[in-house]
Each structure stands twice: as C-alpha cells, then as structure tokens.
Design a protein around this motif. Structure first.
Motif, short mmCIF file in Angstrom:
data_model
loop_
_atom_site.label_atom_id
_atom_site.label_comp_id
_atom_site.label_asym_id
_atom_site.label_seq_id
_atom_site.Cartn_x
_atom_site.Cartn_y
_atom_site.Cartn_z
N UNK A 145 -45.39 -81.82 92.87
CA UNK A 145 -45.58 -80.53 93.54
C UNK A 145 -46.73 -80.66 94.74
N UNK A 146 -47.62 -81.41 94.37
CA UNK A 146 -48.82 -81.54 95.43
C UNK A 146 -48.30 -82.45 96.60
N UNK A 147 -47.25 -83.24 96.62
CA UNK A 147 -46.64 -83.72 97.94
C UNK A 147 -45.97 -82.66 98.52
N UNK A 148 -45.56 -81.78 97.92
CA UNK A 148 -44.77 -80.77 98.75
C UNK A 148 -45.60 -79.65 99.40
N UNK A 149 -46.70 -79.66 98.96
CA UNK A 149 -47.85 -78.85 99.39
C UNK A 149 -48.64 -79.20 100.50
N UNK A 150 -48.20 -80.34 101.14
CA UNK A 150 -48.94 -81.15 102.19
C UNK A 150 -48.66 -80.31 103.40
N UNK A 151 -49.55 -80.36 104.27
CA UNK A 151 -49.20 -79.74 105.83
C UNK A 151 -48.89 -80.91 106.60
N UNK A 152 -48.46 -80.57 107.71
CA UNK A 152 -48.06 -81.73 108.85
C UNK A 152 -48.82 -82.88 108.78
N UNK A 153 -49.97 -82.81 108.98
CA UNK A 153 -51.09 -83.84 109.08
C UNK A 153 -51.27 -84.61 107.67
N UNK A 154 -51.16 -83.72 106.83
CA UNK A 154 -51.32 -84.73 105.48
C UNK A 154 -49.89 -85.44 105.23
N UNK A 155 -49.01 -84.97 105.44
CA UNK A 155 -47.66 -85.71 105.38
C UNK A 155 -47.76 -86.90 106.22
N UNK A 156 -48.20 -86.93 107.64
CA UNK A 156 -48.49 -88.33 108.46
C UNK A 156 -49.35 -89.06 107.65
N UNK A 157 -50.43 -88.44 107.04
CA UNK A 157 -51.35 -89.54 106.52
C UNK A 157 -50.73 -90.11 105.26
N UNK A 158 -50.07 -89.43 104.45
CA UNK A 158 -49.28 -89.90 103.29
C UNK A 158 -48.45 -91.31 103.62
N UNK A 159 -47.66 -90.76 104.73
CA UNK A 159 -46.68 -91.72 105.31
C UNK A 159 -47.27 -93.20 105.89
N UNK A 160 -48.25 -92.95 106.48
CA UNK A 160 -49.25 -94.03 106.98
C UNK A 160 -49.75 -94.81 105.89
N UNK A 161 -50.34 -93.93 104.94
CA UNK A 161 -51.09 -94.53 103.99
C UNK A 161 -50.09 -95.59 102.93
N UNK A 162 -48.75 -94.89 102.57
CA UNK A 162 -48.00 -95.42 101.80
C UNK A 162 -47.21 -96.76 102.39
N UNK A 163 -47.08 -96.54 103.80
CA UNK A 163 -46.49 -97.76 104.59
C UNK A 163 -47.41 -98.91 104.42
N UNK A 164 -48.75 -98.56 104.65
CA UNK A 164 -49.93 -99.68 104.69
C UNK A 164 -50.18 -100.07 103.43
N UNK A 165 -50.03 -99.54 102.17
CA UNK A 165 -50.16 -99.97 101.07
C UNK A 165 -48.86 -101.00 100.82
N UNK A 166 -47.72 -100.59 100.97
CA UNK A 166 -46.52 -101.50 100.90
C UNK A 166 -46.75 -102.89 101.49
N UNK A 167 -46.99 -102.71 102.96
CA UNK A 167 -47.22 -103.85 103.62
C UNK A 167 -48.27 -104.74 103.02
N UNK A 168 -49.39 -103.99 102.62
CA UNK A 168 -50.41 -104.91 101.81
C UNK A 168 -49.78 -105.53 100.69
N UNK A 169 -49.16 -104.72 99.79
CA UNK A 169 -48.43 -105.55 98.63
C UNK A 169 -47.57 -106.79 99.12
N UNK A 171 -47.54 -108.51 101.89
CA UNK A 171 -48.29 -109.67 102.25
C UNK A 171 -48.84 -110.32 101.29
N UNK A 172 -49.66 -109.81 100.21
CA UNK A 172 -50.17 -110.23 99.01
C UNK A 172 -49.25 -111.22 97.94
N UNK A 173 -48.01 -110.40 97.99
CA UNK A 173 -46.89 -111.38 97.24
C UNK A 173 -46.56 -112.56 97.83
N UNK A 174 -46.49 -112.73 99.19
CA UNK A 174 -46.05 -113.90 100.03
C UNK A 174 -47.15 -114.76 99.98
#
Length: 175
Positions: A145-169, A171-174
């Motif tokens: 429910x928290x993710x559904x409560x995000x405004x548009x700025x926060x949604x962008x922040x979530x997407x960028x953060x999740x993508x950054x964390x995914x790329x970091x994982x 990279x570290x696995x490689x």
C-alpha cells in the motif's frame, strides 16, 4: 522555448481555490453562470498557473489588492499537515494529488511558506528512506500500500533507486 516536464504541466493545471476581490463582467462562466458577471467574494477553483498570475497582479496602481486571493488548498490543509507530521509514510500522496511535491513547491514559493516547507521536507526524507528500503529488498511485495501511495516524483525515485540497486547487485555478482 525549452524542455517541458509533463509533471510540471500537470501540476500547473491542478485547480486551487480562490476568491475574487472585485466584480468582473462576463466572467460568470467560471462559476457556472454564463452571461453574468463574476461577483466579488465568489469562490472559484482555478488552475494553479492562472491563480498564481491573478494573485500576483494588482487590480490597479492605486490598490494593493490583487485580482484573486488564493485560499489554502486541501493538499496542505491543517488536517493533511497533521497527518503528515504524525506519520509521513502512511499518507496517501497519490490520492491527495498525483504531483504533490510539485504543487507544494509552488505553494511554498508563492507564499514563502516556511512551516509547510519544513513539514514537506521532513516527509520527503522519511518517505525516501522507506522508498530506498523497498527498492533494496527484492523480496518485498510490489503490491504494498505504501508503493501505491507514492506521488509521481516518488515513483520516479523508486524506479531509479530500484534500477540502481539491481545494477549494483549485477555488477557485484560479476566480480
């Protein structure tokens, strides 16, 4: 001109409550009374871009009175600000306004509203920590429910953060 952000455009078109400070012939259509004057003290909701212009424009050189007085909108009412102070992560910003931060930023700028600025900044800090927590933990449910409560700025922040964390994982696995 230049680059236009769709979220800026949408925020500028959100309606805010205003009261007219004089009677204006031919503007009755703004409150649903076509072919009639818009009477003084009539409350009308106007898009933010128009309300800002009319609130900052004086009726005449001899008067300090503006065309309209902007009233406190619901998204920064005492009730909403109290809920934000009590628990910022439980407030459904998307339900309040899809572009909450952009609207709050405009309000703060127009009125130099420091108390609202402090409340919104503290909310952003706390919600950003929660966004980072969700973005970091791949096992958390995306249907939160928290993710559904995000405004548009926060949604962008979530997407960028999740993508950054995914790329970091990745990279570290490689390595």
């Amino acid at each position: 001109m230049g680059y236009y952000d769709i979220d800026d455009i949408l925020a500028e078109n959100e309606k805010v409550p205003c009261v007219f400070n004089a009677t204006y012939p031919g503007l009755g259509f703004l409150d649903g009374s076509p072919n009639r004057p818009l009477e003084k003290d009539t409350k009308v909701e106007l898009p933010m871009w128009l309300a800002k212009l009319l609130a900052m424009s004086e009726l005449s050189a001899q008067s300090d009175l503006s065309f309209v007085e902007m009233l406190t909108p619901e998204f920064i009412s005492n009730k909403v600000l109290s809920a934000i102070r009590a628990d910022p992560t439980s407030v459904d910003l998307h339900s309040l306004k899809a572009n909450y931060y952009k609207l709050a930023e405009q309000w703060i700028y127009i009125f130099n509203d420091r108390p609202v600025a402090e409340i919104v900044m503290e909310m952003l800090k706390q919600r950003a920590l929660e966004i980072d927590n969700f973005a970091s933990n791949t096992n958390k449910h995306v249907n939160s429910s928290f993710l559904h409560s995000l405004d548009e700025f926060e949604k962008k922040l979530y997407r960028v953060t999740a993508e950054s964390k995914r790329r970091m994982r990745n990279w570290s696995n490689e390595t």
